[in-house]
Design an enzyme around this catalytic site. Structure first.
Site, mmCIF file in Angstrom:
data_model
loop_
_atom_site.group_PDB
_atom_site.id
_atom_site.type_symbol
_atom_site.label_atom_id
_atom_site.label_comp_id
_atom_site.label_asym_id
_atom_site.label_seq_id
_atom_site.Cartn_x
_atom_site.Cartn_y
_atom_site.Cartn_z
ATOM 1 N N HIS A 126 0.817 -1.207 0.000
ATOM 2 C CA HIS A 126 0.000 0.000 0.000
ATOM 3 C C HIS A 126 0.851 1.256 0.000
ATOM 4 C CE1 HIS A 126 0.799 0.656 4.282
ATOM 5 N NE2 HIS A 126 0.306 -0.529 4.570
ATOM 6 N N CYS A 130 2.579 -4.932 6.632
ATOM 7 C CA CYS A 130 2.393 -4.740 5.186
ATOM 8 C C CYS A 130 3.695 -4.272 4.539
ATOM 9 C CB CYS A 130 1.290 -3.717 4.943
ATOM 10 S SG CYS A 130 -0.349 -4.284 5.452
#
Length: 165
Positions: free
Chosen positions: A118, A140
């Site tokens: 992301h 992430c």
């Protein structure tokens, strides 16, 4: 014969436009080197793009359970794009797989999930260069917003991702 000559005449322009505006890498693998904080887009064994990445706050080793702030290691798939989340655009990674679930169940913990590539957190005002200078995610893989746009343009969903230390 005139039509053939006309087609041949325009061939260089058509090729130029295709290469300049319509063609992009046919990325067939995304490889993450956690130790180097790098993500590579690979086409036919050749790196076509490299990104500097930020990881989870506890990056060394494979993700063991929810909340451990580790980025998983292994072979997964890039599932789908998320346009509406707490971060600027995201691509979901297929973690946990069956083995991750079995191992977590054996230890009596949740494997966690919701692992993505992301952009920056929505509303972030500090420069991307500063944010990306340290590991700040919950597990992430983060890149800048501009890089996220480029990543989504170059990588098709269903592409494998290999994450290694």
């Amino acid at each position: 014969m005139g039509a053939v000559l006309m087609s041949i005449k325009w061939l260089p322009l058509v090729l130029f436009c295709t290469l300049a505006f319509g063609a992009h890498a046919a990325v067939d693998l995304v490889k993450v080197d956690k130790s180097k904080r790098r993500m590579y887009l690979i086409e036919n064994g050749e790196v076509v793009k490299e990104f500097r990445i930020a990881l989870g706050a506890n990056p060394k080793g494979h993700k063991q359970e929810e909340g451990d702030n580790r980025t998983p290691e292994g072979e997964y798939t890039l599932d789908y794009i998320i346009e509406d989340s707490a971060f600027y655009r995201s691509v979901h990674i297929s973690y946990p797989d069956a083995i991750d679930r079995i191992e977590a169940h054996r230890r009596g913990v949740s494997p966690g999930g919701d692992i993505k590539i992301h952009g920056l957190k929505n509303g972030e005002t500090r420069p991307a260069q500063f944010i990306q200078s340290f590991d700040w995610t919950n597990g992430c893989i983060a890149i800048s917003n501009e890089e996220m746009d480029e990543f989504i343009e170059l990588v098709k969903m269903g592409t494998p991702i290999l994450i290694e230390w």
